[in-house]
Design a protein around this motif. Structure first.
Motif, PDB file in Angstrom:
ATOM      1  N   ALA A   1       0.700  -1.735  -0.079  1.00  0.00           N
ATOM      2  CA  ALA A   1      -0.176  -0.325   0.188  1.00  0.00           C
ATOM      3  C   ALA A   1       0.763   0.961  -0.209  1.00  0.00           C
ATOM      4  O   ALA A   1       0.565   2.563  -0.474  1.00  0.00           O
ATOM      5  CB  ALA A   1      -0.673   0.065   1.758  1.00  0.00           C
TER       6      ALA A   1
ATOM      7  N   ASP B   1       2.603   3.258  -5.355  1.00  0.00           N
ATOM      8  CA  ASP B   1       2.116   3.989  -6.155  1.00  0.00           C
ATOM      9  C   ASP B   1       1.599   3.010  -6.869  1.00  0.00           C
ATOM     10  O   ASP B   1       2.218   2.588  -7.486  1.00  0.00           O
ATOM     11  CB  ASP B   1       2.803   5.271  -6.426  1.00  0.00           C
TER      12      ASP B   1
ATOM     13  N   LEU C   1      -4.322  -3.900   0.838  1.00  0.00           N
ATOM     14  CA  LEU C   1      -3.450  -3.544   0.899  1.00  0.00           C
ATOM     15  C   LEU C   1      -2.616  -3.782   2.228  1.00  0.00           C
ATOM     16  O   LEU C   1      -3.201  -3.975   3.724  1.00  0.00           O
ATOM     17  CB  LEU C   1      -4.258  -2.042   0.900  1.00  0.00           C
TER      18      LEU C   1
ATOM     19  N   THR D   1       1.171  -0.692   5.242  1.00  0.00           N
ATOM     20  CA  THR D   1       0.601   0.388   4.649  1.00  0.00           C
ATOM     21  C   THR D   1       1.739   1.455   5.665  1.00  0.00           C
ATOM     22  O   THR D   1       1.359   2.520   5.982  1.00  0.00           O
ATOM     23  CB  THR D   1      -0.815   0.104   5.512  1.00  0.00           C
TER      24      THR D   1
ATOM     25  N   GLN E   1      -5.965   6.146   5.039  1.00  0.00           N
ATOM     26  CA  GLN E   1      -6.461   4.805   4.002  1.00  0.00           C
ATOM     27  C   GLN E   1      -7.534   5.190   3.374  1.00  0.00           C
ATOM     28  O   GLN E   1      -7.660   4.326   2.348  1.00  0.00           O
ATOM     29  CB  GLN E   1      -7.275   4.049   5.728  1.00  0.00           C
TER      30      GLN E   1
ATOM     31  N   ASP F   1      -5.456   6.070  -0.002  1.00  0.00           N
ATOM     32  CA  ASP F   1      -5.059   4.615  -0.606  1.00  0.00           C
ATOM     33  C   ASP F   1      -6.207   3.936  -1.027  1.00  0.00           C
ATOM     34  O   ASP F   1      -5.921   2.578  -1.869  1.00  0.00           O
ATOM     35  CB  ASP F   1      -4.522   4.297   1.498  1.00  0.00           C
TER      36      ASP F   1
ATOM     37  N   TRP G   1      -5.517   2.845  -5.168  1.00  0.00           N
ATOM     38  CA  TRP G   1      -5.939   1.734  -5.442  1.00  0.00           C
ATOM     39  C   TRP G   1      -7.098   1.261  -6.327  1.00  0.00           C
ATOM     40  O   TRP G   1      -7.005  -0.600  -7.311  1.00  0.00           O
ATOM     41  CB  TRP G   1      -5.450   0.107  -4.374  1.00  0.00           C
TER      42      TRP G   1
END
Length: 510
Positions: A129, A132, A157, A160, A169, A172, A176
């Motif tokens: 995570a 990128d 993920l 982190t 969060q 992210d 994704w």
């Protein structure tokens, strides 16, 4: 008998298969979910070289949830380029005899794909995570490999870093989800589940997210597995809150006598105890009593920490850290000696900023700290002191903890619970570290509305400890149970604030 057997629920087997690029943290996550030191963990590629199945949950009806830890994908881009040249790419790949040593990336990938094809009801695909999605050069190739398997995929993920704020969060998850949108309907959902910083809230959400991917004939058994997992989490949570409540009850009720010869007070000694710097130890009776109380609480805190570690299946030897600023958090209750009334009265006559003010500023109270400086004379002071002494029912000098210290102990204990509950077993032996600032903020905000109720409990517990009544033990039990329920409410509110239900992102339109 046959009719009775036919009414029994049919036990089912559900299998999750962890797959990812090499060195993304599958084994660390496996250890955390299982609470067992399985596999080998090193910061190197291809550490796991065989597919291993582990029982994650089992129900009384015989249902089993198996978690498979697999070798990581190796040179997935080159592998994908090779496979796309064949009309039956997966069949060709899985029937080839790849050399374990000369072509290890292909051999490892074959083991992972074979485990997923033969066993998985759902594939849990881990990504880094912190990376990128545009920089994950392996992502497209590995998504195509999974598409050839024909299994539903939930993306996790992982890695982190430090526990994230809700905003971090969410960013992210959006990033994704957008990157994985082209791979629907194979990819069913994206979930944050770090091997090190996840909580049981994350784990329960994973169980719920996976449920729609499970075949219809396994749904009833899978629901029993979900209930078993959630019951286990609930039992551990309640036991954790009970451990914290027991510590706070001990802190509220424990007192240490102040060794004062003849029961008389020495003003110079008391003044020294009040004005001494918190970091400057002294050998006054008051200070020695404080030190004994602190040592006792450190031992209790250590026992509580060990209990929390055991409940969360973690190893670690942690010293109990109770704040050392004694004067700020202690209160000395003095049952005033009538032989000293003249001295005390003379010191306070007409002096609002005299002894009484010093006592209040030093964190000490005589039962009416603010009142002492306003008393007009020795006779009035003596009369008031007897009333206070009689009301308190104290026959000896003692030191115990004030409300502010107990509030701080509660705050610190809940933060410690969060640290332990989030600590991934793959990290090794538990060690204390600074908690994220947003944790402390949330604990403070969720505790604030209950401050008055907590202070009432502290007072109730102190009174029960000082009482000789036959009802004192029952009062302590009832206050402890009420405190445990209050702690559970505060912590659940904190967890819900830290991890609100995620926004529903459509992968088709992410």
């Amino acid at each position: 008998m046959s009719q009775e057997l036919s009414t029994l629920p049919q036990a089912i087997l559900v299998q999750w298969c962890l797959i990812s690029h090499t060195n993304i943290g599958k084994t660390s996550l496996t250890r955390t979910l299982l609470g067992q030191d399985v596999g080998d963990i090193r910061d190197a590629p291809h550490v796991t070289d065989t597919a291993e199945g582990h029982t994650l949950v089992q129900t009384a009806e015989g249902d089993v949830l198996t978690l498979w830890d697999t070798p990581g994908f190796g040179d997935s881009v080159r592998l994908y380029q090779r496979l796309r040249q064949h009309s039956n790419p997966m069949g060709w790949f899985l029937t080839n005899l790849w050399d374990r040593w000369r072509d290890k990336p292909f051999w490892m990938s074959q083991r992972a794909m074979q485990a997923a094809r033969d066993s998985a009801d759902v594939v849990l695909y881990l990504v880094n995570a912190a990376e990128d999605p545009a920089d994950a050069g392996y992502l497209d190739a590995e998504m195509h490999l999974l598409q050839w398997l024909g299994k539903p995929v939930v993306v996790l993920l992982n890695q982190t870093g430090m526990p994230q704020t809700t905003e971090q969060q969410a960013r992210d998850l959006r990033a994704w989800s957008t990157a994985l949108a082209p791979y629907t309907p194979m990819v069913r959902n994206v979930v944050a589940l770090d091997a090190f910083t996840r909580s049981w809230i994350h784990e329960q959400r994973l169980f719920q997210v996976v449920q729609p991917t499970i075949a219809a004939d396994k749904q009833a058994g899978y629901q029993r597995l979900v209930q078993a997992w959630e019951s286990s989490n609930q039992a551990r949570f309640e036991a954790s809150m009970q451990a914290v409540a027991n510590l706070l009850v001990e802190a509220a009720q424990w007192s240490e006598p102040i060794d004062a010869p003849g029961g008389a007070l020495n003003w110079n000694t008391l003044k020294s105890a009040i004005s001494a710097s918190p970091s400057t130890p002294d050998n006054t009776p008051e200070s020695l009593a404080m030190q004994r109380l602190l040592k006792h609480l450190q031992q209790q805190d250590l026992r509580t920490t060990q209990t929390l570690l055991q409940l969360h299946q973690l190893d670690g030897k942690v010293a109990g850290h109770i704040h050392a600023q004694l004067r700020e958090y202690f209160t000395i209750h003095q049952p005033l000696d009538s032989r000293q009334m003249g001295l005390w009265g003379a010191l306070t006559t007409g002096a609002a900023g005299g002894l009484g003010a010093d006592l209040a500023a030093g964190g000490l109270t005589m039962g009416a700290g603010a009142l002492l400086g306003a008393l007009a004379g020795a006779v009035t002071f003596a009369s008031a002191a007897f009333g206070i002494n009689k009301l308190r029912g104290q026959a000896k000098h003692q030191v115990n903890l004030n409300d502010e210290f107990l509030d701080t102990a509660l705050h610190t204990s809940l933060l410690k619970y969060l640290a332990i509950a989030h600590f991934g077993r793959g990290q090794g032996t538990f060690s204390e570290s600074d908690t994220p600032a947003h944790w402390a903020t949330q604990v403070t905000e969720q505790t604030a509305p209950h401050r008055q109720a907590l202070h009432a409990l502290w007072a109730q517990l102190r009174e029960a400890a000082a009482s000789t009544s036959s009802d004192a033990a029952q009062t302590t039990t009832e206050a402890t149970e009420k405190l445990q329920r209050l702690l559970a409410h505060i912590m659940l509110s904190t967890l819900q604030s830290l991890y609100p239900a995620p926004e529903q992102l459509s992968l088709d339109h992410a």
